[in-house]
Design an enzyme around this catalytic site. Structure first.
Site, PDB file in Angstrom:
ATOM      1  CB  ILE A 115      -0.974   0.024   1.212  1.00  0.00           C
ATOM      2  CG1 ILE A 115      -0.235  -0.052   2.559  1.00  0.00           C
ATOM      3  CG2 ILE A 115      -2.004  -1.095   1.121  1.00  0.00           C
ATOM      4  CD1 ILE A 115      -1.162   0.041   3.786  1.00  0.00           C
ATOM      5  CG  ASP A 116      -0.146   4.685  -2.326  1.00  0.00           C
ATOM      6  OD1 ASP A 116       0.272   3.786  -3.066  1.00  0.00           O
ATOM      7  OD2 ASP A 116      -0.999   5.526  -2.661  1.00  0.00           O
ATOM      8  CB  SER A 117       5.004   5.519   1.856  1.00  0.00           C
ATOM      9  OG  SER A 117       4.876   6.815   1.339  1.00  0.00           O
TER      10      SER A 117
END
Length: 227
Positions: free
Chosen positions: A65-67
């Site tokens: 998942i995106d940072s």
């Protein structure tokens, strides 16, 4: 292969067994990659040792998942789980659920199906709650389920629908984002059939405290301003 050096921060383990683990990632941390400060490195030595013969030296994430996004990330502890879970992801057999706060008022549930980079992209959006807001007229808490797996899919879909996710400096409006509060997008649910038992595993967590806090603050400010 030597174990990577442990990045020493506390990560909450939500579920684990001999095959896999599910953790809650804090915002601002990348899942994996050739940096030291990754979720993968933070979990070195954190999971219980698996009894399985094909145990990996350290657990590996099977998706990202995106940072900027917080929430659930699935890790494999054995080589066979890694392969099987990877296959489930490829076949879209793992249902991921997110919560987000978006700008403006969304009156009803919608299916977002604008293609992304020429590829089919589908996200379901369910309205959970809306509050009045001085700057945005409304803010809406939504539940999002991506039916396809494009990069930044939910962020792009929300933005294109005219309701960017609060705190999205990439796809939202500039200048109006709530500074230093981060992105209001969290992965709160994972549902899939266990690679070993084939039984359904359904894990869910609460959205971070900052979500309810923001909605409350916006509503209070609106009431105060309009009284």
């Amino acid at each position: 292969h030597q174990n990577p050096k442990k990045y020493d921060i506390e990560i909450e383990i939500v579920y684990e067994d001999d095959h896999l683990g599910i953790v809650s990632k804090p915002p601002g941390l990348i899942v994996s990659g050739n940096q030291f400060r990754t979720l993968e490195n933070a979990l070195v030595g954190s999971f219980k040792e698996s009894e399985k013969k094909d145990v990996m030296k350290w657990a590996r994430p099977v998706h990202r998942i995106d940072s900027a996004t917080s929430g659930l990330v699935l890790f494999a502890k054995t080589f066979s789980a890694q392969i099987q879970l990877g296959r489930l992801f490829e076949n879209r057999e793992i249902v991921k659920t997110y919560k987000a706060i978006v700008k403006g008022e969304i009156k009803e549930d919608i299916l977002l199906n604008e293609p992304i980079n020429g590829q089919k992209a589908i996200s379901e959006l369910i309205v959970l709650k809306k509050v009045r807001s001085i700057n945005n007229d409304y803010m809406t808490l939504v539940k999002l389920t991506p039916r396809t797996g494009r990069t930044h899919q939910l962020r792009i879909h929300c933005s294109e629908s005219g309701h960017p996710i609060v705190g999205d400096t990439l796809y939202g409006e500039t200048g109006k984002t709530l500074l230093h509060k981060g992105l209001f997008l969290a992965a709160v649910g994972l549902k899939f059939n266990h690679p070993s038992t084939n039984r359904e595993v359904a894990i869910s967590i609460e959205a971070p405290y900052k979500f309810s806090k923001l909605l409350e603050r916006e509503e209070q400010r609106w009431i105060k301003y309009n009284s």
